[in-house]
Design an enzyme around this catalytic site. Sequence first.
Site, short mmCIF file in Angstrom:
data_model
loop_
_atom_site.label_atom_id
_atom_site.label_comp_id
_atom_site.label_asym_id
_atom_site.label_seq_id
_atom_site.Cartn_x
_atom_site.Cartn_y
_atom_site.Cartn_z
N LYS A 100 0.88 -1.09 -0.18
CA LYS A 100 -0.14 -0.05 0.03
C LYS A 100 0.77 1.25 0.12
CE LYS A 100 -4.42 -1.66 1.74
NZ LYS A 100 -5.47 -1.56 2.61
N ASP A 136 -10.21 2.80 1.80
CA ASP A 136 -10.17 2.16 3.21
C ASP A 136 -11.09 2.92 4.27
OD1 ASP A 136 -8.81 -0.23 2.41
OD2 ASP A 136 -7.11 0.55 3.02
#
Length: 311
Positions: A100, A136
């Site tokens: 990420k 997210d």
Amino acid sequence: MSRCASKELDPGLRRDDEEIFWNRITQSGIKLLSIATRYAVFGQPIAHSLSPRIHASFGAQLGIPVDYRAIEAGPNDFADALARFAEEGGRGANITLPLKQDAMAHCADISDRASRCRSINTLTRYDDRWHGDSTDGVGLLRDLLLHLDFDPNSKNCLVLGAGGAARAVAFALSDAQVRRLAIANRTQARADDLARALGAAPRVDVLRWNDLPDTSAFDLVINATAAGHSDASLDLPRNLVTKETLVYDLSYGPAAMRFVEWAHANGARASDGLGMLVEQAAESFLIWHGQRPETTPVLAEMRALTGSRGA
Ligand code: ATR
């Protein structure tokens, strides 16, 4: 043939050269048309990812054909795998552990929400470049509100961890105007760094891990550590929760089991992160296809598939 192509044609070209030129254009046109648009999730390990199933269900629901696969890549081979994927028609990618943060280096630009949390979970290809975003945080908020009937606004919240996942969650909770956002991390310097990044708002505070036994209970306790992935115990004191507390693990499946069991053993309501996974996927789907799928039936399908229960 496009105007642009004919403009490029050299007026001095002989007739047979001209033919070769148009053939090339036509061939490359055919090649372009024959490349299907592709989507994928990159990570390591990735074999058990539910994302291909989730995106297939969204596509089936909305009548959009989706070619979405899981591609195994670690920090050393991610750059090559991503370049190959783009050449083969890759239009969008989800990025998961441990990539990420690495993904930021491959983006021509990054959304505000992703640059704040320094984490990318969604890449979109246009103008021959990758554009990075993070869904997210919004995925967590939507799961809390839609599936768990929990509005974090004005609530006392504790985030355990200070890595990429914790950062995304902390910014989302801060945006949701929680009353208190406490952060505790095994390595306190990272928690201090996160608190600073949040702007050191009066409602943000860092707790030392050793001080957790002396802390009063929270409305929401989120496990954003990677401890569950190595089956390590967080060894948390029971005073953090009451039966009114919602305990939430960002992981799902076996990695979430210990934390969820700890919550239940102490009388609290608990959820794994399967709902967040489905909600962040829906947000990526919206970015790529311009339509938001219904998440409730897909979450139910994933719960049935994995045997995981909601709170
Ligand atoms: P991610 O991007 O998934 O958040 P990360 O950036 O590697 O991954 O962060 C992992 C987090 O889990 C960190 O907060 C880490 O704590 P440290 O900063 O002290 O390393 C936390 N973590 C991992 N294993 C842990 C354990 N056994 N107990 C407590 N915290 C743990």
